[in-house]
Design a protein around this motif. Structure first.
Motif, PDB file in Angstrom:
ATOM      1  N   VAL A 447     -44.372  46.666  65.858  1.00  0.00           N
ATOM      2  CA  VAL A 447     -44.873  48.006  65.578  1.00  0.00           C
ATOM      3  C   VAL A 447     -44.844  48.218  64.066  1.00  0.00           C
ATOM      4  O   VAL A 447     -43.764  48.164  63.449  1.00  0.00           O
ATOM      5  N   GLU A 448     -46.008  48.447  63.485  1.00  0.00           N
ATOM      6  CA  GLU A 448     -46.124  48.719  62.056  1.00  0.00           C
ATOM      7  C   GLU A 448     -46.524  50.181  61.891  1.00  0.00           C
ATOM      8  O   GLU A 448     -47.574  50.601  62.375  1.00  0.00           O
ATOM      9  N   ASN A 449     -45.653  50.940  61.221  1.00  0.00           N
ATOM     10  CA  ASN A 449     -45.876  52.370  61.069  1.00  0.00           C
ATOM     11  C   ASN A 449     -45.841  52.740  59.594  1.00  0.00           C
ATOM     12  O   ASN A 449     -44.867  52.444  58.900  1.00  0.00           O
ATOM     13  N   VAL A 450     -46.910  53.362  59.128  1.00  0.00           N
ATOM     14  CA  VAL A 450     -47.000  53.790  57.742  1.00  0.00           C
ATOM     15  C   VAL A 450     -47.196  55.294  57.718  1.00  0.00           C
ATOM     16  O   VAL A 450     -48.143  55.823  58.330  1.00  0.00           O
ATOM     17  N   THR A 451     -46.294  56.012  57.041  1.00  0.00           N
ATOM     18  CA  THR A 451     -46.428  57.458  56.893  1.00  0.00           C
ATOM     19  C   THR A 451     -46.543  57.784  55.409  1.00  0.00           C
ATOM     20  O   THR A 451     -45.870  57.177  54.567  1.00  0.00           O
ATOM     21  N   GLU A 452     -47.381  58.769  55.099  1.00  0.00           N
ATOM     22  CA  GLU A 452     -47.623  59.158  53.716  1.00  0.00           C
ATOM     23  C   GLU A 452     -47.677  60.670  53.604  1.00  0.00           C
ATOM     24  O   GLU A 452     -48.201  61.343  54.492  1.00  0.00           O
ATOM     25  N   PHE A 453     -47.129  61.174  52.511  1.00  0.00           N
ATOM     26  CA  PHE A 453     -47.259  62.586  52.167  1.00  0.00           C
ATOM     27  C   PHE A 453     -48.093  62.640  50.893  1.00  0.00           C
ATOM     28  O   PHE A 453     -47.709  62.093  49.854  1.00  0.00           O
ATOM     29  N   LEU A 454     -49.261  63.274  50.998  1.00  0.00           N
ATOM     30  CA  LEU A 454     -50.199  63.342  49.887  1.00  0.00           C
ATOM     31  C   LEU A 454     -50.304  64.774  49.405  1.00  0.00           C
ATOM     32  O   LEU A 454     -50.462  65.694  50.216  1.00  0.00           O
ATOM     33  N   ALA A 455     -50.221  64.973  48.105  1.00  0.00           N
ATOM     34  CA  ALA A 455     -50.241  66.322  47.535  1.00  0.00           C
ATOM     35  C   ALA A 455     -51.377  66.456  46.540  1.00  0.00           C
ATOM     36  O   ALA A 455     -51.793  65.486  45.885  1.00  0.00           O
ATOM     37  N   GLN A 456     -51.882  67.694  46.433  1.00  0.00           N
ATOM     38  CA  GLN A 456     -52.908  68.014  45.431  1.00  0.00           C
ATOM     39  C   GLN A 456     -52.267  68.871  44.354  1.00  0.00           C
ATOM     40  O   GLN A 456     -51.757  69.965  44.617  1.00  0.00           O
ATOM     41  N   VAL A 464     -52.695  62.909  45.565  1.00  0.00           N
ATOM     42  CA  VAL A 464     -51.871  61.842  45.015  1.00  0.00           C
ATOM     43  C   VAL A 464     -50.707  61.568  45.960  1.00  0.00           C
ATOM     44  O   VAL A 464     -50.223  62.457  46.674  1.00  0.00           O
ATOM     45  N   HIS A 465     -50.253  60.325  45.973  1.00  0.00           N
ATOM     46  CA  HIS A 465     -49.184  59.872  46.848  1.00  0.00           C
ATOM     47  C   HIS A 465     -47.836  60.315  46.283  1.00  0.00           C
ATOM     48  O   HIS A 465     -47.459  59.921  45.177  1.00  0.00           O
ATOM     49  N   VAL A 466     -47.085  61.116  47.062  1.00  0.00           N
ATOM     50  CA  VAL A 466     -45.778  61.579  46.596  1.00  0.00           C
ATOM     51  C   VAL A 466     -44.638  61.110  47.498  1.00  0.00           C
ATOM     52  O   VAL A 466     -43.460  61.292  47.137  1.00  0.00           O
ATOM     53  N   TYR A 467     -44.954  60.537  48.665  1.00  0.00           N
ATOM     54  CA  TYR A 467     -43.915  60.033  49.565  1.00  0.00           C
ATOM     55  C   TYR A 467     -44.554  59.029  50.524  1.00  0.00           C
ATOM     56  O   TYR A 467     -45.711  59.190  50.939  1.00  0.00           O
ATOM     57  N   GLY A 468     -43.793  57.999  50.895  1.00  0.00           N
ATOM     58  CA  GLY A 468     -44.291  57.042  51.873  1.00  0.00           C
ATOM     59  C   GLY A 468     -43.160  56.257  52.510  1.00  0.00           C
ATOM     60  O   GLY A 468     -42.110  56.014  51.892  1.00  0.00           O
ATOM     61  N   ASP A 469     -43.370  55.872  53.765  1.00  0.00           N
ATOM     62  CA  ASP A 469     -42.422  55.029  54.505  1.00  0.00           C
ATOM     63  C   ASP A 469     -43.219  53.932  55.194  1.00  0.00           C
ATOM     64  O   ASP A 469     -44.074  54.207  56.046  1.00  0.00           O
ATOM     65  N   ASP A 470     -42.965  52.689  54.821  1.00  0.00           N
ATOM     66  CA  ASP A 470     -43.610  51.530  55.427  1.00  0.00           C
ATOM     67  C   ASP A 470     -42.574  50.860  56.320  1.00  0.00           C
ATOM     68  O   ASP A 470     -41.643  50.219  55.851  1.00  0.00           O
ATOM     69  N   ARG A 471     -42.739  51.031  57.638  1.00  0.00           N
ATOM     70  CA  ARG A 471     -41.724  50.589  58.594  1.00  0.00           C
ATOM     71  C   ARG A 471     -42.320  49.527  59.525  1.00  0.00           C
ATOM     72  O   ARG A 471     -43.456  49.655  59.981  1.00  0.00           O
ATOM     73  N   ARG A 472     -41.495  48.492  59.840  1.00  0.00           N
ATOM     74  CA  ARG A 472     -41.881  47.444  60.762  1.00  0.00           C
ATOM     75  C   ARG A 472     -40.765  47.211  61.770  1.00  0.00           C
ATOM     76  O   ARG A 472     -39.599  47.019  61.374  1.00  0.00           O
TER      77      ARG A 472
END
Length: 788
Positions: A447-456, A464-472
């Motif tokens: 299971v590959e899960n990518v979450t991102e929080f993008l802010a203007q 723009v990318h302000v948070y991310g979690d790349d989980r496997r």
């Protein structure tokens, strides 16, 4: 002479020396074919389905020592029907194929279906399991396109209503929460012999060209392993007909009050390339569900449009009577342009700053090989499943937690699951007091899960990318399982089984954030154990059944990751949970099988309930909520009159007591499970009559009631539910130009009820006020079908 049964005859399995040698001394007098077939079934100790399909009178007297196959061939030599052995000890009778329209047969009840919910083909009436099966004709006649729409025909089956491709299936009200996240599903969804989900929302496979849909309620851990804590939902596809070419096409269109039009087209082609040996069956479909919600901030109308398209190709090869191979390629694409929730007081309007689309795609390839011997059957099921899904949410409400200067924000989540499965099992065959099953199971899931929080940011157009979690997550599961039953006295059978398993999970995660230092995680967890099952059943002389069963379900624990701020040590992990089920049931028929009742009382002990929840930041995590004790009653009652009228009613009542609340999660739990009402039920009423000129009319009305519940474990949360879903349809089927055709008109939600079907939509804006998901407004449609 055996009494005439409407659909299925199931006789004892005492066995004899003659039966064991393959030859039986038959004595069948001249009589109607249906009664003669029942005599054969009784003397051979086999299950017979469809005896009533063989009309006419047998004038031959059969007194000889023959095999079952010889007896059936001799008896039906001049009959208007044919026979085939569909499983060890099970024979199906079918009328000789005519150019007739689909779905002309009377409705089939669960007592007339053979199911494979226990990995063996059996009459559902003979199983110490609460099983419901809906045949193809009922699926098409009621217009059910997925599990949610078929719920009126199942006891205790529900689905959350976040939107197509986002929902969770629930059985018996055994809900771990309304949200999908890290926890493994409580309902195992199968397409034929392969599981298709892990911890994802239900893939919402459209019910196109299916043979039947089966639901086995209650924990099935002994045979199906982790992920079947509350039961198994299984779609059985139609396999190629190796004798004749056939094709069918169905097209439908509908109009929704205040919304966009909807439409769908589906069909199949069956082609026997090598008669009696090799055949192919191709099914395909495309569907558009018009939106009906208007967004006043985005100035867009009918934003919640959904499209779904897919196909399935099955090849069947039967070189000999002892070997069979089924190869399947299937896939489905589902996309919703926006979410389906709004706020109280806005009606069918909503106010969301950003579109919130969702995608749920699935592809799979499977191979099922079967080998039959005189003493046992071997089945090997191999599959590869790729499941990809993702969502976007307006996260502006939480923007300042991630960036001090953001004006607007969105949260995006993408998950890709690859699943490789091998299931190998051997089952006994033949009539005898002892039956057994033994199997080996192995799977690998990534299971590959990518979450991102993008802010203007102010005065900046791009996000723009302000948070991310790349989980496997890499999950390896291995198990050995088995079951054995013994008929220790006439009518009495005891069965014992279990599963030895081990599940190894390795989790890796890399978190980056604008305002916090990056961090990584690499952790391995192992969960091993034994899941038992014990049952005893008593079969009455007339075929009715009483049973008691103890079964168990389980899920492994895991690790949490993500969030701009690292979780406290107590929240970094979540423990395994386990559910033990005590159940007693009755399966009764009366009035020559026109009336049937299936009912069960169950008591479920669920410890350390895993649940997916949200932090104040809107990021998901998994925890153990506490314990629950659920006492429930479920029943299904079916009646079929001689004048073409049939009725089905089902219902579930339950009482839930919670205890042992996890203080880190909540000090006190509400006495109830999230999204699981204490009362639910469904009803279906059908009337069929012949019209002049070989035409048939069918009228169907159906309703599903969902009682009130809360969306969380919190007693302060508002209640949702307390609504009914309704559908009315009229269908005419007949011949046109020598081809079967049909026309169906239908109305969905004829009373135009609004209702709050699901009090959730966006985890980042829940604090702003209550969220509700309304029903689709009144919808009128038509379906046209043609076959050859």
């Amino acid at each position: 002479m055996a009494a005439v049964a409407c659909g299925v005859a199931a006789f004892g399995v005492g066995g004899s020396a003659e039966a064991a040698s393959g030859r039986i001394r038959f004595h069948v007098e001249p009589q109607p074919y249906a009664e003669a077939l029942l005599d054969v079934a009784q003397q051979a100790n086999v299950t017979l389905i469809g005896a009533g399909a063989c009309k006419g009178y047998s004038r031959n007297r059969l007194v000889a020592e023959l095999t079952l196959e010889q007896a059936l061939s001799t008896l039906l030599a001049d009959a208007p029907c044919s026979w085939r052995v569909i499983a060890p000890g099970a024979v199906e009778i079918s009328p000789i194929r005519q150019a007739e329209a689909p779905r002309l047969q009377p409705p089939v009840t669960v007592t007339e279906l053979l199911v494979t919910a226990t990995k063996r083909v059996r009459n559902a009436r003979e199983l110490a399991v609460a099983v419901t099966a809906i045949p193809r004709g009922s699926v098409e006649a009621t217009g059910a396109t997925d599990a949610g729409e078929a719920a009126s025909q199942f006891a205790g089956v529900q689905a959350t209503n976040l939107g197509p491709g986002r929902n969770k299936l629930l059985l018996r009200g055994l809900s771990d929460g309304a949200y999908s996240g890290r926890t493994r599903s409580t309902v195992a969804t199968y397409l034929d012999d392969i599981p298709v989900n892990y911890n994802a929302p239900d893939p919402d496979l459209r019910l196109v060209d299916v043979e039947r849909v089966e639901v086995a309620r209650g924990p099935q851990g002994a045979l199906f392993g982790a992920g079947s804590m509350s039961g198994v939902y299984r779609i059985v596809s139609r396999k190629p007909d190796l004798e004749e070419f056939s094709a069918e096409i169905r097209a439908s269109g509908s109009l929704t009050k205040g919304g966009d039009p909807s439409g769908a087209i589906e069909g199949h082609v069956n082609y026997p390339l090598l008669p009696y040996q090799l055949g192919f069956r191709l099914s395909a479909y495309e569907e558009i569900q018009g939106g009906y919600l208007d967004d006043i901030l985005q100035n867009r109308s009918n934003v919640d449009r959904t499209e779904r398209r897919g196909a399935r190709l099955i090849a069947t090869y039967e070189p000999t009577d002892a070997w069979s191979v089924n190869l399947t390629l299937a896939g489905q694409h589902l996309r919703s342009d926006d979410t389906h929730y709004t706020a109280p007081g806005l009606g069918l309007k909503r106010a969301v700053r950003t579109a919130e689309p969702h995608v749920n795609d699935i592809e799979l390839a499977t191979a099922t090989v079967k080998r039959e011997w005189g003493w046992a059957d071997l089945t090997s099921a191999t599959g590869f499943v790729r499941h990809r899904y993702g969502s976007v949410y307006d996260s502006t409400e939480k923007r300042l937690l991630y960036s001090a200067f953001a004006d607007k924000a969105v949260y995006a989540e993408r998950t890709r699951t690859n699943l490789i499965v091998q299931d190998l099992f051997l089952t006994s065959r033949g009539a005898g007091p002892v039956e057994w099953l033994a199997g080996l199971y192995g799977s690998y899931t990534r299971v590959e899960n990518v979450t991102e929080f993008l802010a203007q940011l102010p005065f900046a157009a791009p996000l723009v990318h302000v948070y991310g979690d790349d989980r496997r997550d890499n999950v390896r599961e291995a198990a050995a399982y088995g079951e054995a039953s013994y008929q220790f006295a006439p009518g009495w059978t005891v069965a014992i089984g279990g599963r030895v398993f081990t599940i190894d999970t390795r989790t890796k995660s890399d978190v980056v954030s604008e305002d916090f230092a990056p961090r990584s995680l690499d952790r391995t967890t192992t969960f091993s154990g034994f899941s038992p099952k014990l049952s005893v059943q008593w079969k009455f002389a007339d075929g009715d059944l009483a049973y008691a069963v103890v079964s168990e379900g389980y899920r492994s624990g895991g690790v949490n990751s993500g969030g701009a701020i690292q979780l406290s040590p107590v929240r970094e992990t979540f423990s395994p949970d386990r559910l033990v089920n005590y159940e007693a049931g009755l399966k009764l028929t009366a009035m020559s099988n026109r009336l049937s009742l299936n009912s069960a009382v169950f008591y479920a002990i669920w410890d350390d309930i895993q649940t997916d929840q949200f932090r104040t930041s809107g990021i998901a995590y998994t925890t153990n909520a506490g314990d629950a004790r659920v006492l429930g009653l479920e029943s299904e009652l079916t009646y079929r009159a001689a004048n073409g009228l049939s009725a089905q009613v089902n219902g579930r009542l339950s009482e839930t007591k919670t205890s042992g609340a996890n203080p880190d999660f909540r000090r006190q739990l509400v006495n109830g499970l999230p999204g699981a009402p204490a009362v639910s039920g469904g009803a279906l009423l059908s009337y069929q009559r012949d019209l002049p000129g070989d035409w048939t009319l069918r009228l169907v009305g159906q309703a599903t009631y969902v009682g009130k519940s809360r969306v969380t474990f919190d007693a302060a949360a508002p209640k949702m539910g307390g609504y009914a879903r309704t559908r009315l349809s009229a269908e005419v089927i007949g011949q046109a130009g020598g081809f079967p055709v049909g026309v169906q008109v239908y109305v969905i939600n004829p009373l135009d009820s609004f209702s709050d079907t699901f009090a959730f939509g966006n985890p980042f804006s829940m604090g702003r006020g209550r969220q509700i998901t309304p029903q689709r407004p009144v919808t009128v449609g038509m379906t046209l079908s043609a076959a050859m």
